[in-house]
Design an enzyme around this catalytic site. Structure first.
Site: not given
Ligand code: AOF
Ligand code: ZN
Length: 361
Positions: A53, A197, A208, A223, A287
């Protein structure tokens, strides 16, 4: 499809720009429109940088009077690494906010929506909710208290063989399929393979691709702690962790984190997955060879199989996909359904999800 759905779909598409960069944060897209015409777009930046936002609002000086905001996840209401998006939205004065789904993060869940409504902004929920959830399967499960979302990749011949009898397996699939694998690696929080692997193929296990991408961590199931310091997984500076049955780290001679997931002589995969959960990993990409992949399958730890089939035949002596004990009756087979089937260059890619696991998608 309504005009609102179309604008939300655009927001969902924009969220894909975050696939390789936002981890551990969810991928979120945002569209701001006035009278149905888009005036700004945004998506989640790296953790600590702008949420979707804010990324959109920055482009219109944080004002959008009489406009509508379409966002694929409820705007956050908390102070985390960044400030609350709801505050920025409220001061930008849109008339409506359309939200695909609530943020499963318990510190936000519903509070963002409530704050918008209290500020007199109309909120419409559940616009393309299922599509939004598909963008963040690991984040959603982690926030609901579950383990990370585990994908296992397999490259095989038409007859389901992953290696010759003596273990030779590199380059069964073609260039395009291998390039596709790098996209899955890049969106994953961590890569997982086994010592077999590692010793046979010496993979780098990094992503990449021609895009800005965070590198996944790398975990080796080993292990007896045989990982050589010369292995190519150490060639870049991403985090390498060796999961073993001892804490000793060969007197500190290995420059990797060593974790003890011991359970007798073997690494206990449930303990390893618990450790993944504690690392806040969202998506795990396995993988590995048929033994480790088979062990994950047997424990019901695979949420998605990504299978590349090359148009080649190896015959019945080659190694299969899952090194598990065969079943004796058909009612014991493990059932999946195809969620996607497509051609990738000369090969075919099948995506399968288990049926009846009780795992919330
Ligand atoms: C939003 N818009 O694009 C995303 C959100 O540590 P911060 O401040 O970056 O917050 C991370 C948290 O914000 C994440 O765990 C989730 O709850 C929310 N993500 N929220 O309004 C976004 N990526
Ligand atoms: Zn946010």
């Amino acid at each position: 499809m309504s005009a609102h759905d179309l604008l939300m779909r655009r927001a969902l598409k924009l969220a894909e720009n975050s696939f390789y960069i936002s981890d551990p944060n969810p991928r979120v897209g945002c569209v701001i429109a006035r009278d149905g015409a888009i005036i700004a777009e945004g998506w989640t930046q790296r953790a600590g940088e702008a949420h979707a936002e804010i990324h959109a609002l920055q482009k219109i000086d944080f004002t959008c009077v009489d406009a509508d905001i379409y966002v694929s996840l409820e705007p956050c209401s908390h102070i985390g690494r960044t400030g609350p998006c709801v505050d920025a939205i409220i001061s930008a004065r849109p008339s409506r906010v359309f939200i695909a789904m609530r943020d499963p993060n318990p510190v936000v869940n519903g509070v963002g929506i409530q704050k918008l409504r209290s500020a007199g902004i109309e909120v419409v929920e559940n616009v393309c909710a299922v599509e939004s959830a598909c963008l963040n399967p690991g984040f959603i499960r982690r926030m609901n208290g579950g383990r990370p979302y585990v994908r296992a990749k397999i490259a095989a011949t038409l007859d389901g063989k992953t290696a010759t009898q003596n273990g030779k397996s590199q380059w069964i699939t073609g260039h395009d399929a291998r390039a596709d694998v790098h996209k899955w690696r890049a969106r994953s929080s961590v890569m997982l393979t086994g010592i077999g692997t590692l010793l046979a193929d010496n993979p780098r296990l990094n992503a990449r691709l021609d895009a800005d991408a965070l590198q996944p961590d790398k975990v080796i199931v080993d292990s007896k702690l045989r990982t050589p310091q010369t292995a190519r997984i150490f060639d870049d500076d991403s985090r390498v962790v060796v999961a073993t049955t001892t804490q000793e780290n060969r007197n500190g001679s290995l420059s990797a984190e060593v974790i003890n997931c011991g359970d007798g002589p073997r690494v206990n995969l449930d303990r390893l997955v618990d450790w993944f959960t504690k690392q806040n990993y969202n998506e795990v990409f396995v993988e590995a060879g048929n033994i480790l992949t088979g062990a994950f399958l047997e424990k019901g730890l695979i949420d998605e199989l990504i299978i590349y089939l090359a148009p080649q035949v190896m015959g019945d002596v080659g190694r299969g996909m899952f090194g598990i004990e065969g079943i004796t009756s058909l009612d014991q087979v493990r059932k999946f359904e195809f969620s996607d089937i497509r051609r990738i260059g000369a090969d075919v890619r099948l995506i399968c999800v288990p049926i009846d696991t009780g795992i919330e998608k």
